[in-house]
Design a protein around this motif. Sequence first.
Motif, PDB file in Angstrom:
ATOM      1  N   LEU A  33      -7.539  25.594 -37.563  1.00  0.00           N
ATOM      2  CA  LEU A  33      -7.792  24.837 -38.616  1.00  0.00           C
ATOM      3  C   LEU A  33      -7.224  23.349 -38.619  1.00  0.00           C
ATOM      4  CD1 LEU A  33      -9.124  26.335 -41.769  1.00  0.00           C
ATOM      5  CD2 LEU A  33     -10.346  26.083 -39.454  1.00  0.00           C
ATOM      6  N   LEU A  34      -8.109  22.124 -38.521  1.00  0.00           N
ATOM      7  CA  LEU A  34      -7.411  21.744 -38.899  1.00  0.00           C
ATOM      8  C   LEU A  34      -6.785  21.134 -40.566  1.00  0.00           C
ATOM      9  CD1 LEU A  34     -10.125  18.548 -37.539  1.00  0.00           C
ATOM     10  CD2 LEU A  34      -7.456  18.776 -37.335  1.00  0.00           C
TER      11      LEU A  34
ATOM     12  N   PRO B 165     -15.090  17.440 -27.594  1.00  0.00           N
ATOM     13  CA  PRO B 165     -14.166  18.546 -27.183  1.00  0.00           C
ATOM     14  C   PRO B 165     -12.351  17.666 -27.616  1.00  0.00           C
ATOM     15  CG  PRO B 165     -15.855  18.751 -25.914  1.00  0.00           C
ATOM     16  CD  PRO B 165     -15.540  17.920 -27.254  1.00  0.00           C
ATOM     17  N   PHE B 166     -13.095  16.065 -26.950  1.00  0.00           N
ATOM     18  CA  PHE B 166     -11.616  15.000 -26.957  1.00  0.00           C
ATOM     19  C   PHE B 166     -10.753  15.526 -28.386  1.00  0.00           C
ATOM     20  CE2 PHE B 166      -9.307  11.377 -27.359  1.00  0.00           C
ATOM     21  CZ  PHE B 166      -8.697  11.266 -26.493  1.00  0.00           C
TER      22      PHE B 166
ATOM     23  N   ILE C 214      -6.387  15.510 -32.484  1.00  0.00           N
ATOM     24  CA  ILE C 214      -6.338  15.361 -34.601  1.00  0.00           C
ATOM     25  C   ILE C 214      -6.155  16.470 -34.750  1.00  0.00           C
ATOM     26  CG2 ILE C 214      -7.086  14.808 -36.242  1.00  0.00           C
ATOM     27  CD1 ILE C 214      -7.145  12.641 -34.308  1.00  0.00           C
ATOM     28  N   VAL C 215      -4.604  16.475 -35.437  1.00  0.00           N
ATOM     29  CA  VAL C 215      -4.297  18.053 -35.685  1.00  0.00           C
ATOM     30  C   VAL C 215      -3.925  17.446 -37.388  1.00  0.00           C
ATOM     31  CG1 VAL C 215      -2.832  18.091 -33.669  1.00  0.00           C
ATOM     32  CG2 VAL C 215      -1.850  17.084 -35.819  1.00  0.00           C
TER      33      VAL C 215
ATOM     34  N   ARG D 157      -2.157  14.057 -31.582  1.00  0.00           N
ATOM     35  CA  ARG D 157      -1.555  15.451 -31.293  1.00  0.00           C
ATOM     36  C   ARG D 157      -0.177  14.477 -30.262  1.00  0.00           C
ATOM     37  NH1 ARG D 157      -2.188  20.162 -30.417  1.00  0.00           N
ATOM     38  NH2 ARG D 157      -3.498  20.238 -31.611  1.00  0.00           N
ATOM     39  N   VAL D 158      -1.557  13.516 -29.178  1.00  0.00           N
ATOM     40  CA  VAL D 158      -0.447  12.484 -28.460  1.00  0.00           C
ATOM     41  C   VAL D 158      -0.380  11.571 -29.201  1.00  0.00           C
ATOM     42  CG1 VAL D 158      -0.369  11.911 -25.749  1.00  0.00           C
ATOM     43  CG2 VAL D 158      -1.761  14.089 -26.885  1.00  0.00           C
TER      44      VAL D 158
END
Length: 250
Positions: free
Chosen positions: A143-144, A170-171, A176-177, A192-193
Amino acid sequence: MDWKKILLIALDVVFGIYIVLAMTAFNHPDEKYNVCTDVKINIQEESAEGFLTEADVTNMLHEARVSLLSKPMKSINTRQIEEILEGNDLIDNAECFKSVGGLLCIDIVQRVPVVRVIAQNGDDYYVDNHNEVMQHNNYTCNLLVATGNISKPYASKVLAPVVRQIMSDPFWRNQIVQLNVLNDRSIELIPRVGSHIIYLGQGRGIAKKLDRLQKFYTYGLSQTGWNRYSRISVEFDNQIICKRRPKHRS
């Protein structure tokens, strides 16, 4: 009167009634002799990952001292089973019904968590797909995570809709984490990136903010590099404000 004809008609009627009763008894045998031979548990699939498994549902019934297999179908109270299962925080709705051949069916709609909240006041809980708070438990799933100055009303009314907007794309679902809520209730995103922080501002107009940011990712960061900026703000309409890292300053 033709008594012989009347007698024949009467016999035909009696025979017909006998056949109907016999067929009814054959098709619907006494339920007390029909025992439960199998229990089928169906947990409704959701787009997001849920907590429950069939084993969990079986354990809930076991803990409530409800035995089903080899028990006469007539003695199984389906409404009682529904009430036991719906009393669990992880279950939104339960339907139980009997089928042919001693089969008992249990259909489960589970509450699906969309975000885990670890607030600075020490609260630790989930918010589900209906924007309702779920208490933290021993179950785990991807989960976030949201941290910071988060009250339960804020989590339900503001944070959960923001998370659903992120998860619907989806993107952003992959990018996002983590979310962080500042003291003024504005929202930061941890990607994430890239080593930057995304500043959304208040939790309004999220779809437009994310769309603007995705275009900047595509036509801006793809050219300048993902680590050029330490902070990217999409708080205000029609603009993106970036803060460079010191090593990129001229």
